[in-house]
Design a protein around this motif. Structure first.
Motif, short mmCIF file in Angstrom:
data_model
loop_
_atom_site.label_atom_id
_atom_site.label_comp_id
_atom_site.label_asym_id
_atom_site.label_seq_id
_atom_site.Cartn_x
_atom_site.Cartn_y
_atom_site.Cartn_z
N ALA A 353 0.52 -0.86 0.22
CA ALA A 353 -0.30 0.31 0.19
C ALA A 353 1.02 0.81 -0.17
O ALA A 353 0.52 2.94 -0.56
N GLY A 354 2.05 1.37 0.72
CA GLY A 354 2.85 2.73 0.28
C GLY A 354 3.42 2.46 -0.33
O GLY A 354 3.59 3.93 -1.28
N GLU A 355 3.78 1.44 -1.22
CA GLU A 355 4.37 1.60 -2.39
C GLU A 355 3.36 2.43 -3.40
O GLU A 355 3.84 2.65 -4.88
N ILE A 356 2.57 1.90 -3.98
CA ILE A 356 1.06 2.51 -4.70
C ILE A 356 1.13 3.69 -4.23
O ILE A 356 0.19 4.58 -5.10
N CYS A 357 0.94 4.35 -3.13
CA CYS A 357 1.31 5.42 -2.32
C CYS A 357 1.59 6.40 -2.79
O CYS A 357 1.54 8.02 -3.62
N GLN A 358 3.06 6.02 -2.13
CA GLN A 358 4.14 6.44 -3.54
C GLN A 358 4.03 7.01 -4.95
O GLN A 358 4.50 7.86 -5.82
N ALA A 359 3.95 5.95 -5.29
CA ALA A 359 3.83 5.45 -7.34
C ALA A 359 2.02 6.70 -7.62
O ALA A 359 2.64 7.44 -8.42
N TYR A 360 1.36 7.23 -6.72
CA TYR A 360 0.37 8.13 -6.91
C TYR A 360 1.47 9.39 -6.63
O TYR A 360 1.01 10.20 -7.06
N LEU A 361 1.38 9.83 -5.42
CA LEU A 361 2.30 11.26 -5.16
C LEU A 361 3.52 11.34 -6.44
O LEU A 361 3.12 12.61 -6.58
N ASN A 362 4.05 10.27 -7.29
CA ASN A 362 5.15 10.70 -7.92
C ASN A 362 4.49 11.37 -9.04
O ASN A 362 4.66 12.03 -9.83
N THR A 363 3.08 10.61 -9.47
CA THR A 363 2.24 10.65 -10.82
C THR A 363 1.38 11.90 -10.55
O THR A 363 2.29 13.00 -11.82
N MET A 364 0.96 12.29 -9.71
CA MET A 364 0.18 14.22 -9.08
C MET A 364 1.97 14.81 -9.05
O MET A 364 1.49 15.98 -9.70
N ARG A 365 3.04 14.55 -9.09
CA ARG A 365 4.04 15.55 -8.87
C ARG A 365 3.60 16.38 -9.66
O ARG A 365 4.47 16.97 -10.37
N TRP A 366 4.66 14.60 -11.30
CA TRP A 366 4.81 15.02 -12.14
C TRP A 366 3.84 15.91 -13.16
O TRP A 366 3.90 16.96 -13.86
N TYR A 367 2.59 15.60 -12.93
CA TYR A 367 1.55 15.89 -13.35
C TYR A 367 0.97 17.58 -12.84
O TYR A 367 1.09 18.37 -13.98
N TYR A 368 1.43 17.81 -12.31
CA TYR A 368 1.27 19.07 -11.25
C TYR A 368 1.87 20.23 -12.11
O TYR A 368 1.47 20.95 -12.61
N LEU A 369 3.15 19.70 -11.78
CA LEU A 369 4.65 20.35 -12.32
C LEU A 369 4.18 20.93 -13.90
O LEU A 369 4.85 22.05 -14.22
N ASN A 370 3.75 19.20 -14.38
CA ASN A 370 3.98 20.06 -15.93
C ASN A 370 2.53 21.06 -16.40
O ASN A 370 3.13 22.10 -17.30
N GLN A 371 1.73 21.03 -15.64
CA GLN A 371 0.81 21.92 -15.96
C GLN A 371 0.47 23.03 -15.92
O GLN A 371 0.65 23.99 -16.39
N PHE A 372 0.94 23.40 -14.44
CA PHE A 372 1.41 24.53 -14.11
C PHE A 372 2.64 25.50 -14.81
O PHE A 372 2.83 26.25 -15.12
N THR A 373 3.45 24.47 -15.13
CA THR A 373 4.46 24.64 -16.29
C THR A 373 4.27 25.20 -17.69
O THR A 373 4.68 27.29 -17.91
N ARG A 374 3.08 24.74 -17.80
CA ARG A 374 2.62 24.86 -19.28
C ARG A 374 1.39 26.69 -19.05
O ARG A 374 1.82 27.39 -20.17
N TYR A 375 0.81 26.95 -17.94
CA TYR A 375 -0.19 27.60 -17.69
C TYR A 375 0.71 28.60 -17.22
O TYR A 375 0.70 30.03 -17.74
#
Length: 687
Positions: A353-375
């Motif tokens: 469960a911790g590994e799944i949670c960390q995978a989600y956190l890394n994905t959303m970290r990349w997602y928001y950084l990518n979106q706001f950089t473009r914005y």
């Protein structure tokens, strides 16, 4: 009824007149009863005569009916005759009753003396007198006349032979014989019908008895079944939970192993989780054969469920990395809808469960950084008014120049660095939506620095709120709120840094004090909105932004003060000549107009949230003191020793400032209005 027909008179018979002479032939009174014959009776008028012995069961119906037909309508004692030459009653009595005994033989002359025994006779007249007994209600004399009982008696009787009132006439009997036989057959048919009805009723009674017995039997069985049902319910209530814990249905096994992950699968998973936890709890107790049998099966099902949950969550996390994907749609439809899956995974496989949670956190970290950089890149394409050091309050060049952020940009529209105007609308607008990247790239108008600041931070706060709400809903109660806040900061730290860099880029070199103060008020509004949405994790970003804005605002206010101070230093120290003083104008100075507009903007932006403890208040009062000093020195430099013109000059300048700020409300505005009103009044009185 048909019996009444025998008691009535024959239609062809006529009643005979009463025979008043028949009683004179008997020397003895009439007796009420006699042992010599049963047919000689004493009957009173109105009393029913003796009924005939008619038997319906007898086969000899003709004789019975004929015997009964001798009864006429009314009493038989009312038959009398007025013929004086009729038979001698004594002969009739002798013929009927037989000869009298010897002791009672009459004398030769037909008479005998009255003895003592005759006087002792007890006569019963039924309450009638002799006259009433001798006569009826019509006044006719009654006579006891013997009436034959059968047709044979009628034929052999001289009375019937000579009387026309005899009901046993042969012709009459023959005429009514068919009628009586038909009546007899009808009666027998009625007897048969009644016998059939009686048999039916008897059968119905027997059936009712059988049904009653069956009902009693069913009632007894129902009572027994109710007792058994209550006993079974009691046993099921006691043993049901234990049996449920010790058994696993094939449906649960097939659903967990092969079923599609949907809401039904989640319900089956909750049932499996409950059984697994109960089995783990019961395993600490003394060994049980049922627990030993179901334990391995539950462990295998739990492992299979963990495997399927892992594959499902990994697939959803991969979907978040797809290009042009809306993460919030996946979060709402595929994560929150199955939030119990992570709780199950965290209970049985916390490491996974911790590994799944960390995978989600890394994905959303990349997602928001990518979106706001473009914005941010889209917002950088907006044309902005740039106010540099030439736009300070004490700068001598009064022309309005338009500069741009970079040399590659074209010159924008003219701007006023000291006039707030409609720029305050960014605080009052009800539109809380940030501009899209596409519109930002296509926008050709020129804006002030608060516009990109507002759009970026609105988008950031909205996404931060959505993500924090999702983390709190999906990972709780498996994770604490402190851990959720750490996960949120891990996701948004790069975005927060990007936002602060944008703020520094916007305000780092600008001298737009009103624009920086607008950013401060926007930042405060965002802080209130985060409190209303209950997102405390973003408070760090709000505070960091405020730490960037307030110092820059202080620097801009200090630059204004320094420019005014430098302008004051440039004034001549010697008094002007009389001609110069006379030619000098008492109109307000241009610095006064700039200061009045700047003061109006600061007071308008501080009307609702401003207070004495804010840094802008102290900076504003320092700037006000510098302006007052400059105006006093300028009046001396322009008018020299002409005190009247100096006071008029100061009065005009303070009056202009008071007029500009007169429409502003708020605590700070009231204080400033009172201050300049006092200055204006002071110089007005002196002048």
């Amino acid at each position: 009824m048909w019996l009444d027909r025998f008691a009535g008179p024959h239609p062809g018979s006529n009643p005979s007149p009463p025979n008043s002479q028949s009683r004179t032939h008997s020397p003895l009174p009439r007796r009420t009863s006699s042992a010599r014959g049963p047919y000689l009776t004493s009957q009173r008028p109105g009393l029913s005569p003796r009924g005939s012995s008619l038997s319906l069961a007898s086969s000899d119906s003709s004789s019975s009916l004929l015997g009964a037909s001798k009864r006429t309508n009314g009493s038989a004692l009312r038959q009398s005759t007025t013929v004086d030459t009729g038979p001698d009653p004594e002969e009739i009595l002798v013929r009927i009753l037989g000869p009298l005994p010897d002791t009672a033989a009459p004398e030769k002359d037909g008479t005998r003396p009255i003895t003592e025994e005759d006087l002792e006779l007890d006569f019963d007249f039924g309450g009638f007198s002799l006259r009433e007994l001798a006569t009826d209600d019509t006044g006719r004399l009654t006579a006891d006349t013997y009436k034959p009982q059968t047709v044979e008696d009628c034929r052999s009787s001289s009375v019937c032979t000579t009387s026309s009132s005899c009901t046993h006439s042969y012709n009459i009997v023959e005429r009514d014989k068919a009628k009586f036989e038909e009546l007899h057959r009808s009666i027998r048919a009625c007897d048969n019908i009644l016998s059939s009805v009686e048999s039916n009723l008897t059968s119905f009674r027997d059936d009712l008895a059988a049904v009653s017995a069956d009902i009693e039997t069913l009632q007894a069985r129902s009572t027994a079944l109710n007792v058994r049902l209550e006993n079974r319910r009691a046993v099921e209530k006691a043993l049901g939970p234990i049996v449920e814990e010790l058994s696993v249905s094939p449906m649960v096994v097939s659903k967990i192993s092969e079923g599609h992950i949907d809401e039904a699968w989640v319900k089956v998973l909750a049932d499996l989780d409950r059984r697994a936890m109960a089995q783990k709890k019961n395993s600490q107790q003394p060994s049980c054969k049922a627990l030993e049998d179901v334990g391995p099966l539950l462990e295998k099902l739990v492992l299979k469920a963990v495997e399927r949950i892992r594959d499902f969550l990994v697939a959803q996390i991969k979907a978040l990395r797809s290009p042009n994907i809306n993460a919030q749609i996946i979060q709402q439809q595929n994560f929150l809808k199955f939030k119990d899956l992570f709780s199950f995974l965290h209970r049985h496989q916390p490491v996974l469960a911790g590994e799944i949670c960390q995978a989600y956190l890394n994905t959303m970290r990349w997602y928001y950084l990518n979106q706001f950089t473009r914005y941010q890149k889209a917002l950088d394409k907006l044309k902005l008014h740039v106010l540099d050091k030439n736009d300070v309050l004490g700068h001598e060049d009064t022309s309005r120049r338009t500069t741009v952020l970079s040399g590659s940009k074209m010159a924008g529209a003219p701007h006023d660095a000291f006039n707030l105007g409609r720029r305050i609308d960014v605080l009052k607008t009800t539109n809380q939506l940030a501009i899209s990247s596409y519109l930002a790239e296509e926008d050709q108008s020129t804006h002030y620095l608060e516009v990109p600041f507002r759009h970026f931070n609105l988008a950031l706060i909205d996404n931060a709120t959505a993500e924090y709400s999702f983390l709190a809903a999906f990972f709780s109660p498996a994770l604490s709120f402190a851990a959720i806040s750490r996960h949120f900061n891990y996701i948004f730290d790069p975005v927060f840094a990007l936002g602060q860099n944008l703020t520094k880029q916007l305000v780092g070199d600008t001298y737009d004090g009103l624009g920086v103060l607008l950013c401060v008020r926007l930042n405060q509004h965002l802080a209130f909105e985060l409190q209303r949405r209950r997102v405390p994790a973003a408070d760090g970003y709000i505070n960091g932004t405020a730490m960037v804005l307030w110092p820059r605002l202080q620097s801009i206010m200090d630059a204004h003060c320094e420019s005014v101070r430098a302008l004051t230093a440039t004034l001549p120290a010697r008094a002007p000549s009389a001609a110069t003083a006379k030619a000098a104008s008492a109109a307000p100075h241009v610095v006064t107009q700039r200061f009045g507009q700047l003061l109006h903007g600061v007071l308008a932006l501080s009307a609702d949230v401003g207070g004495d403890d804010e840094p802008v208040v102290a900076s504003l009062r320092r700037l006000r003191n510098e302006v007052e000093t400059f105006l006093a020195r300028a009046s001396q430099a322009s008018f020299g020793t002409d005190k009247r013109k100096r006071d008029r000059f100061l009065y005009n300048n303070y009056s202009l400032i008071l007029t500009i700020i007169s429409d502003v409300s708020g605590k700070l505005a009231s204080e400033e209005q009172e201050h300049f009103e006092a200055l204006k009044t002071n110089y007005q009185e002196i002048g």
